[in-house]
Motif scaffolding. Structure first.
Motif, PDB file in Angstrom:
ATOM      1  N   ILE A   1       0.832  -1.049   0.149  1.00 47.54           N
ATOM      2  CA  ILE A   1      -0.013  -0.208   0.023  1.00 47.54           C
ATOM      3  C   ILE A   1       1.013   1.251  -0.089  1.00 47.54           C
ATOM      4  CG2 ILE A   1      -0.204   0.428   2.492  1.00 47.54           C
ATOM      5  CD1 ILE A   1      -3.092   0.651   0.185  1.00 47.54           C
ATOM      6  N   GLN A   2       2.101   1.000   0.426  1.00 43.63           N
ATOM      7  CA  GLN A   2       2.904   2.406   0.430  1.00 43.63           C
ATOM      8  C   GLN A   2       3.148   3.285  -0.830  1.00 43.63           C
ATOM      9  OE1 GLN A   2       3.707   3.089   3.928  1.00 43.63           O
ATOM     10  NE2 GLN A   2       3.994   4.984   2.842  1.00 43.63           N
ATOM     11  N   THR A   3       3.538   2.708  -1.650  1.00 38.37           N
ATOM     12  CA  THR A   3       4.021   3.409  -3.015  1.00 38.37           C
ATOM     13  C   THR A   3       2.647   3.958  -3.638  1.00 38.37           C
ATOM     14  OG1 THR A   3       5.922   2.207  -3.357  1.00 38.37           O
ATOM     15  CG2 THR A   3       4.961   3.227  -5.117  1.00 38.37           C
ATOM     16  N   PRO A   4       1.473   3.215  -3.763  1.00 43.20           N
ATOM     17  CA  PRO A   4       0.237   3.808  -4.352  1.00 43.20           C
ATOM     18  C   PRO A   4      -0.122   4.795  -3.475  1.00 43.20           C
ATOM     19  CG  PRO A   4       0.156   1.565  -4.494  1.00 43.20           C
ATOM     20  CD  PRO A   4       1.569   1.650  -3.594  1.00 43.20           C
ATOM     21  N   LEU A   5      -0.135   4.919  -2.019  1.00 41.90           N
ATOM     22  CA  LEU A   5      -0.478   5.798  -1.113  1.00 41.90           C
ATOM     23  C   LEU A   5       0.138   6.944  -1.305  1.00 41.90           C
ATOM     24  CD1 LEU A   5      -2.039   6.819   1.126  1.00 41.90           C
ATOM     25  CD2 LEU A   5      -0.425   5.688   2.782  1.00 41.90           C
ATOM     26  N   ASN A   6       1.512   7.011  -1.283  1.00 39.83           N
ATOM     27  CA  ASN A   6       2.502   8.256  -1.757  1.00 39.83           C
ATOM     28  C   ASN A   6       2.260   8.877  -3.045  1.00 39.83           C
ATOM     29  OD1 ASN A   6       3.915   7.758   0.702  1.00 39.83           O
ATOM     30  ND2 ASN A   6       5.510   6.595  -0.176  1.00 39.83           N
ATOM     31  N   VAL A   7       1.955   8.043  -3.898  1.00 38.48           N
ATOM     32  CA  VAL A   7       1.691   8.536  -5.342  1.00 38.48           C
ATOM     33  C   VAL A   7       0.199   9.292  -5.176  1.00 38.48           C
ATOM     34  CG1 VAL A   7       1.230   8.063  -7.856  1.00 38.48           C
ATOM     35  CG2 VAL A   7       3.068   6.897  -6.652  1.00 38.48           C
ATOM     36  N   TYR A   8      -0.763   8.630  -4.736  1.00 41.09           N
ATOM     37  CA  TYR A   8      -2.137   9.303  -4.671  1.00 41.09           C
ATOM     38  C   TYR A   8      -2.256  10.674  -3.886  1.00 41.09           C
ATOM     39  CZ  TYR A   8      -6.975   9.526  -3.200  1.00 41.09           C
ATOM     40  OH  TYR A   8      -8.427   9.718  -2.781  1.00 41.09           O
ATOM     41  N   MET A   9      -1.420  10.632  -2.911  1.00 39.45           N
ATOM     42  CA  MET A   9      -1.384  11.756  -2.053  1.00 39.45           C
ATOM     43  C   MET A   9      -0.798  12.950  -2.727  1.00 39.45           C
ATOM     44  SD  MET A   9      -0.674  11.155   1.959  1.00 39.45           S
ATOM     45  CE  MET A   9       0.916  10.172   1.725  1.00 39.45           C
ATOM     46  N   VAL A  10       0.254  12.800  -3.625  1.00 40.51           N
ATOM     47  CA  VAL A  10       0.896  13.795  -4.285  1.00 40.51           C
ATOM     48  C   VAL A  10       0.314  14.229  -5.541  1.00 40.51           C
ATOM     49  CG1 VAL A  10       3.085  14.432  -5.740  1.00 40.51           C
ATOM     50  CG2 VAL A  10       3.106  13.178  -3.271  1.00 40.51           C
ATOM     51  N   LYS A  11      -0.109  13.239  -6.449  1.00 39.03           N
ATOM     52  CA  LYS A  11      -0.919  13.505  -7.680  1.00 39.03           C
ATOM     53  C   LYS A  11      -2.208  13.731  -7.540  1.00 39.03           C
ATOM     54  CE  LYS A  11       2.463  11.154 -10.637  1.00 39.03           C
ATOM     55  NZ  LYS A  11       2.600  10.072 -11.846  1.00 39.03           N
ATOM     56  N   VAL A  12      -3.064  13.306  -6.755  1.00 43.44           N
ATOM     57  CA  VAL A  12      -4.474  13.333  -6.523  1.00 43.44           C
ATOM     58  C   VAL A  12      -4.799  14.415  -5.895  1.00 43.44           C
ATOM     59  CG1 VAL A  12      -6.724  12.183  -6.368  1.00 43.44           C
ATOM     60  CG2 VAL A  12      -4.897  11.061  -7.490  1.00 43.44           C
ATOM     61  N   LEU A  13      -4.266  14.293  -4.425  1.00 42.36           N
ATOM     62  CA  LEU A  13      -4.690  14.908  -3.326  1.00 42.36           C
ATOM     63  C   LEU A  13      -3.765  16.177  -3.157  1.00 42.36           C
ATOM     64  CD1 LEU A  13      -5.244  12.392  -0.410  1.00 42.36           C
ATOM     65  CD2 LEU A  13      -7.123  13.398  -1.939  1.00 42.36           C
ATOM     66  N   ASN A  14      -2.778  16.579  -3.839  1.00 42.11           N
ATOM     67  CA  ASN A  14      -1.946  17.593  -3.747  1.00 42.11           C
ATOM     68  C   ASN A  14      -1.694  17.809  -2.294  1.00 42.11           C
ATOM     69  OD1 ASN A  14      -2.129  17.937  -6.714  1.00 42.11           O
ATOM     70  ND2 ASN A  14      -4.167  18.784  -6.298  1.00 42.11           N
ATOM     71  N   ALA A  15      -1.047  16.698  -1.688  1.00 39.58           N
ATOM     72  CA  ALA A  15      -0.971  16.856  -0.318  1.00 39.58           C
ATOM     73  C   ALA A  15       0.413  17.593  -0.100  1.00 39.58           C
ATOM     74  CB  ALA A  15      -0.947  15.714   0.471  1.00 39.58           C
ATOM     75  N   GLU A  16       0.535  18.616   0.697  1.00 42.99           N
ATOM     76  CA  GLU A  16       1.755  19.246   1.174  1.00 42.99           C
ATOM     77  C   GLU A  16       2.653  18.366   1.960  1.00 42.99           C
ATOM     78  OE1 GLU A  16       2.712  22.006   0.248  1.00 42.99           O
ATOM     79  OE2 GLU A  16       0.986  22.526  -0.799  1.00 42.99           O
ATOM     80  N   PRO A  17       3.900  18.488   2.164  1.00 46.84           N
ATOM     81  CA  PRO A  17       4.803  17.606   2.855  1.00 46.84           C
ATOM     82  C   PRO A  17       4.476  17.359   4.413  1.00 46.84           C
ATOM     83  CG  PRO A  17       6.143  18.915   1.525  1.00 46.84           C
ATOM     84  CD  PRO A  17       4.733  19.629   1.336  1.00 46.84           C
ATOM     85  N   SER A  18       3.771  18.446   4.840  1.00 42.48           N
ATOM     86  CA  SER A  18       3.314  18.374   6.325  1.00 42.48           C
ATOM     87  C   SER A  18       2.283  17.349   6.603  1.00 42.48           C
ATOM     88  CB  SER A  18       2.772  19.891   6.765  1.00 42.48           C
ATOM     89  OG  SER A  18       2.064  20.498   5.977  1.00 42.48           O
TER      90      SER A  18
END
Length: 209
Positions: free
Chosen positions: A55-72
């Motif tokens: 789940i780790q890699t898909p989660l990181n990609v999802y947060m960056v590309k879809v949710l536009n999540a900031e590093p914090s």
């Protein structure tokens, strides 16, 4: 040791019993991780290793590309994944103190599996891209995963008491090798499904969950 009349040394009684007792040379099924009675524990370790890394890699990609999540925000999600692991001791005491239908491990193992599955299935079928809901599902899912891990560890310790003196620790090492193998497989598969832009084939995070 005394000698016989012909000059041969007498074999100690303990050694004679060891030779005559063929069972001494057989592996105790209670310590065989692939025996029918231990297969659920083996699969639990494999599952924990698999899902943690998958789940780790898909989660990181999802947060960056879809949710536009900031590093914090990404760091907050990471904390929610690691914080529940400090509750391992609590789940251990809970299973010891509050048996379910007279059983201390198996019901909690099943509850943990259902809890983890429910958390991510709920996010997958919700159809929403919400950081708050994602954080909640990750926290609940991690609690379920920890429950599975603790019960597997406990049952491993219980069965390791039947190991021979010269084999102590082998059962636990074998179980953790299975968990490591699951982690490797999960990491490879998780990375593979996140290359849709490059390979043209991949899955969304909801499909992965």
């Amino acid at each position: 040791m005394s000698k016989t009349e012909k000059g041969y040394e007498a074999l100690p009684t303990a050694d004679i019993e060891h030779v005559l007792d063929g069972k001494e040379h057989k592996t105790d099924k209670r310590c065989d991780i692939f025996s029918k009675s231990n297969m659920a524990i083996t699969m639990s370790y494999l599952t924990v290793g698999l899902v943690m890394s998958f789940i780790q890699t898909p989660l990181n990609v999802y947060m960056v590309k879809v949710l536009n999540a900031e590093p914090s925000l990404q760091n907050t999600i990471g904390i929610l994944q690691t914080l529940p692991w400090s509750l391992k001791l609590v789940f251990g005491f809970l299973s010891d103190s509050v048996p379910i239908y007279g059983m201390q491990r198996k019901p909690y193992l099943a509850i943990g599996t259902v809890l983890y599955s429910f958390a991510f299935i709920a996010y997958a079928i919700s159809g929403v891209d919400s950081v708050t809901f994602l954080a909640l599902c990750i926290f609940v899912g991690t609690l379920g995963l920890i429950m599975v891990d603790v019960m597997a560890d406990t049952m491993c310790v219980q069965r390791s008491r039947f190991e021979k003196e010269d084999q102590r620790g082998q059962m636990q090492a074998s179980f953790y090798s299975v968990r490591f193998a699951g982690g490797v497989i999960g990491a490879i598969c998780g990375a593979s499904v996140c290359n849709k832009d490059t390979w043209g084939v991949g899955l969304t995070f909801q499909q992965v969950a």
